[in-house]
Design a protein around this motif. Structure first.
Motif, PDB file in Angstrom:
ATOM      1  N   GLU A   1     -11.672  13.637  14.665  1.00 26.13           N
ATOM      2  CA  GLU A   1     -12.151  14.969  15.029  1.00 26.13           C
ATOM      3  C   GLU A   1     -13.385  15.342  14.224  1.00 26.13           C
ATOM      4  OE1 GLU A   1      -8.026  17.238  16.441  1.00 26.13           O
ATOM      5  OE2 GLU A   1      -8.626  17.242  14.327  1.00 26.13           O
ATOM      6  N   ARG A   2     -13.430  14.930  12.965  1.00 22.91           N
ATOM      7  CA  ARG A   2     -14.608  15.222  12.140  1.00 22.91           C
ATOM      8  C   ARG A   2     -15.854  14.580  12.730  1.00 22.91           C
ATOM      9  NH1 ARG A   2     -11.851  13.679   6.345  1.00 22.91           N
ATOM     10  NH2 ARG A   2     -10.306  15.368   6.313  1.00 22.91           N
ATOM     11  N   GLN A   3     -15.729  13.316  13.087  1.00 20.65           N
ATOM     12  CA  GLN A   3     -16.876  12.598  13.638  1.00 20.65           C
ATOM     13  C   GLN A   3     -17.294  13.160  14.994  1.00 20.65           C
ATOM     14  OE1 GLN A   3     -15.461   8.562  13.664  1.00 20.65           O
ATOM     15  NE2 GLN A   3     -15.933   8.213  11.504  1.00 20.65           N
ATOM     16  N   ALA A   4     -16.292  13.496  15.809  1.00 18.87           N
ATOM     17  CA  ALA A   4     -16.580  13.974  17.165  1.00 18.87           C
ATOM     18  C   ALA A   4     -17.215  15.362  17.148  1.00 18.87           C
ATOM     19  CB  ALA A   4     -15.305  13.992  17.990  1.00 18.87           C
ATOM     20  N   THR A   5     -16.682  16.264  16.329  1.00 19.05           N
ATOM     21  CA  THR A   5     -17.196  17.637  16.299  1.00 19.05           C
ATOM     22  C   THR A   5     -18.553  17.721  15.610  1.00 19.05           C
ATOM     23  OG1 THR A   5     -15.856  18.008  14.298  1.00 19.05           O
ATOM     24  CG2 THR A   5     -14.944  18.745  16.412  1.00 19.05           C
ATOM     25  N   LEU A   6     -18.834  16.809  14.712  1.00 20.40           N
ATOM     26  CA  LEU A   6     -20.130  16.816  14.024  1.00 20.40           C
ATOM     27  C   LEU A   6     -21.278  16.584  15.003  1.00 20.40           C
ATOM     28  CD1 LEU A   6     -21.399  17.076  11.199  1.00 20.40           C
ATOM     29  CD2 LEU A   6     -21.220  14.594  10.968  1.00 20.40           C
ATOM     30  N   VAL A   7     -20.998  15.866  16.077  1.00 21.51           N
ATOM     31  CA  VAL A   7     -22.013  15.564  17.086  1.00 21.51           C
ATOM     32  C   VAL A   7     -22.511  16.831  17.782  1.00 21.51           C
ATOM     33  CG1 VAL A   7     -22.450  14.301  19.240  1.00 21.51           C
ATOM     34  CG2 VAL A   7     -21.042  13.271  17.458  1.00 21.51           C
TER      35      VAL A   7
END
Length: 219
Positions: A74-80
């Motif tokens: 979720e961290r990687q996905a939302t950072l986008v």
């Protein structure tokens, strides 16, 4: 706040060039009714530019705040989504300035016709421009925000679809509030907002399907 202040100071350096670009299509010069009017105009332009710079940084700070409660995926996905906030804001400003603003200005100018002597003051002209452009900068953030909340599981396409009529009602009220008091302006704002909401719902469906697929593959 510090980022906004630094960006504001930085944009003031070339704010005159931006002003000249914004008035290049006008016949003649804008009038000033007081010595402080031009300062208000320059500060307004600089504030909008500084807001555009501040949005992704503020979004990153929000992401840092909620980061501990997110999984690694979720961290990687939302950072986008953070860069998307900046580009959606610029797209909204561009839509308001290049599409909506000239249409409404031309309509109102033609409405005056030859019956009135038209004279634009710098303050009134940029105040009018601001009301038709800045709200769209924030409203165009809708797809990115909805995608972000869908990724976190706060929103689902089903909730968005069920709440469509309420969303439309709120968007109509919002469009009437932010636009000049004429029917054309309201329509020119309402229609893009409805389209924007439907785009947001479609993007939410896409994110939701990908989220479900990834959860199934992990399981």
């Amino acid at each position: 706040m510090l980022t906004f202040i630094v960006a504001l100071i930085g944009t003031l350096i070339f704010v005159k060039d931006v002003y000249l670009y914004l008035v290049k299509e006008l016949d003649g010069k804008l009038a000033l009714l007081g010595p402080g009017d031009i300062l208000w105009v320059y500060m307004t332009i600089a504030a909008v530019l500084a807001t555009a710079v501040t949005i992704p940084i503020a979004a990153y700070q929000v992401w840092r705040f909620v980061q501990p409660g997110l999984t690694k995926g979720e961290r990687q996905a939302t950072l986008v989504f953070i860069p998307g906030l900046f580009f959606f804001f610029i797209a909204g400003i561009a839509f308001g300035y290049f599409v909506l603003f000239p249409l409404v200005l031309t309509f109102l100018s033609n409405l005056a016709g030859d019956q009135f002597e038209t004279m634009f003051t710098a303050e009134k002209y940029f105040q009018f421009m601001l009301h038709l452009t800045l709200p769209f900068g924030f409203l165009f953030e809708m797809p990115a925000v909805i995608m972000f909340l869908t990724k976190l599981g706060v929103l689902t396409p089903e909730k968005l679809s069920k709440g469509r009529k309420y969303a439309y009602f709120l968007l109509i009220i919002l469009s009437v509030v932010i636009t000049p008091p004429d029917f054309l302006s309201d329509v020119l704002v309402i229609v893009p907002l409805f389209i924007l909401y439907e785009i947001s719902v479609s993007l939410s469906k896409l994110i939701y399907r990908k989220k479900e697929s990834s959860e199934l593959s992990v399981a």
